[in-house]
Design a protein around this motif. Structure first.
Motif, mmCIF file in Angstrom:
data_model
loop_
_atom_site.group_PDB
_atom_site.id
_atom_site.type_symbol
_atom_site.label_atom_id
_atom_site.label_comp_id
_atom_site.label_asym_id
_atom_site.label_seq_id
_atom_site.Cartn_x
_atom_site.Cartn_y
_atom_site.Cartn_z
ATOM 1 N N ASP A 27 -16.153 -18.959 -20.885
ATOM 2 C CA ASP A 27 -16.694 -18.124 -21.953
ATOM 3 C C ASP A 27 -16.178 -16.697 -21.915
ATOM 4 N N ASP A 28 -15.795 -16.205 -20.748
ATOM 5 C CA ASP A 28 -15.336 -14.826 -20.645
ATOM 6 C C ASP A 28 -13.822 -14.696 -20.681
ATOM 7 N N THR A 29 -13.124 -15.778 -21.035
ATOM 8 C CA THR A 29 -11.671 -15.747 -21.128
ATOM 9 C C THR A 29 -11.242 -15.414 -22.548
ATOM 10 N N ARG A 41 -21.776 -23.152 -17.804
ATOM 11 C CA ARG A 41 -21.062 -24.164 -18.582
ATOM 12 C C ARG A 41 -19.575 -23.828 -18.633
ATOM 13 N N LEU A 42 -18.743 -24.856 -18.727
ATOM 14 C CA LEU A 42 -17.319 -24.703 -18.968
ATOM 15 C C LEU A 42 -16.993 -25.479 -20.237
ATOM 16 N N PRO A 43 -16.688 -24.790 -21.347
ATOM 17 C CA PRO A 43 -16.415 -25.485 -22.606
ATOM 18 C C PRO A 43 -15.035 -26.150 -22.606
ATOM 19 N N PHE A 44 -14.959 -27.308 -23.240
ATOM 20 C CA PHE A 44 -13.693 -27.988 -23.508
ATOM 21 C C PHE A 44 -13.476 -27.999 -25.015
ATOM 22 N N ALA A 50 -10.542 -17.503 -14.086
ATOM 23 C CA ALA A 50 -11.029 -17.454 -15.470
ATOM 24 C C ALA A 50 -9.887 -17.510 -16.468
ATOM 25 N N GLY A 51 -8.870 -18.353 -16.208
ATOM 26 C CA GLY A 51 -7.743 -18.440 -17.138
ATOM 27 C C GLY A 51 -7.836 -19.646 -18.016
ATOM 28 N N ILE A 52 -6.813 -19.836 -18.829
ATOM 29 C CA ILE A 52 -6.742 -21.005 -19.699
ATOM 30 C C ILE A 52 -6.358 -22.197 -18.846
#
Length: 288
Positions: A80-82, A235-238, A11-13
């Motif tokens: 979302d939780d990063t 979902r994974l936001p960009f 869950a990192g950048i």
């Protein structure tokens, strides 16, 4: 690609960059979304008088490019939780999702994370539709389990990290490298099928299941609006990451390219979900 997966699991950048004040821009970061839109984005930037260069080498090199000042903007993926990084303006540009499609005749309309785990995880007890449906016609109906697997998408890795915590998948899971309607045709042609997909293309006789994290929540289908507002959970936001001191004109130039019809088409073809049109216009209006 291997870097992207490992950072997602923690869950990192994943992808970072910055922005300078020149109209000659270098954009760094994602080796997933970046190469998928590079050609179309380069053409759009060129047509607007912006000289665009790209360094889509993955997260670690993207971070280094930002630190060294070699990039003026970057594509960044943040779960979302990063915790969001300071000193940057983050503008959403698209998403990778883990969506689940079934035949339109399937009586099941929604699933929880625990049910998805029971279907896909190695020790999961769900192997037929009768296990989760009271429909008499489906009581003895088996289940054909599919998942998209490609080095150019992360839907399977996203599902694995969020839903089944890195567990092995069942040996009965079948994999496909197809995309778009070819992938969704797997369940259109097999009414007992379920397929994990990265895209939400609409085709006849196929529909997408509503998903919720737990039994007490509300389930949402993976529509563009539900994904944007975070109601659809997988979902994974960009983002486009720019410096807070960047000139509005430079940001607007890059956003016009990313939100253009050609780049949007390239994004969709590669299995990514772009922002709703109204949201693209709203974000762009902040810089024009």
């Amino acid at each position: 690609m291997r870097q992207e997966i490992s950072v997602l699991v923690s869950a990192g950048i994943l992808l970072l960059g910055g922005l300078c004040t020149s109209m000659a821009v270098t954009i760094s970061g994602s080796d997933l979304l970046g190469p998928a839109i590079e050609e179309a984005l380069g053409a759009e930037l060129s047509s607007s008088g912006t000289d665009g260069g790209f360094e889509f080498d993955g997260s670690l090199l993207g971070v280094k490019s930002l630190e060294d000042g070699d990039s003026v903007a970057a594509i960044l993926a943040l779960s979302d939780d990063t915790e969001k990084p300071g000193g940057l303006t983050l503008l959403p540009i698209g998403y990778q999702v883990a969506a689940f499609a079934v035949h339109a005749e399937n009586p099941v309309s929604e699933l929880t994370y625990s049910q998805l785990s029971a279907i896909y995880a190695d020790s999961g007890p769900i192997n037929s539709w009768g296990d989760i449906s009271d429909d008499a016609a489906w009581k003895e109906r088996g289940m054909t389990i599919w998942a998209a697997r490609s080095s150019k998408t992360m839907s399977l890795e996203l599902f694995n990290a969020v839903v089944i915590d890195g567990s092995l998948l069942k040996q009965s899971v079948r994999y496909s490298t197809e995309t778009g309607s070819d992938l969704l045709n797997l369940v259109r042609e097999d009414s007992a099928g379920i397929v994990l997909v990265p895209q939400i293309e609409a085709i006849p006789s196929v529909r997408f299941l509503a998903i919720k994290a737990d039994e007490s929540g509300q389930a949402y289908t993976p529509s563009a609006d539900n994904i944007f507002f975070g109601d659809y959970p997988l979902r994974l936001p960009f983002y486009l990451a720019v410096s807070e001191s960047s000139a509005k004109a430079e940001i607007a130039s890059i956003l016009r390219g990313i939100f253009s019809a050609k780049v949007t088409e390239a994004m969709e073809a590669a299995g990514f979900v772009p922002l709703p049109v109204s949201e693209r216009r709203s974000i762009l209006s902040q810089f024009e």
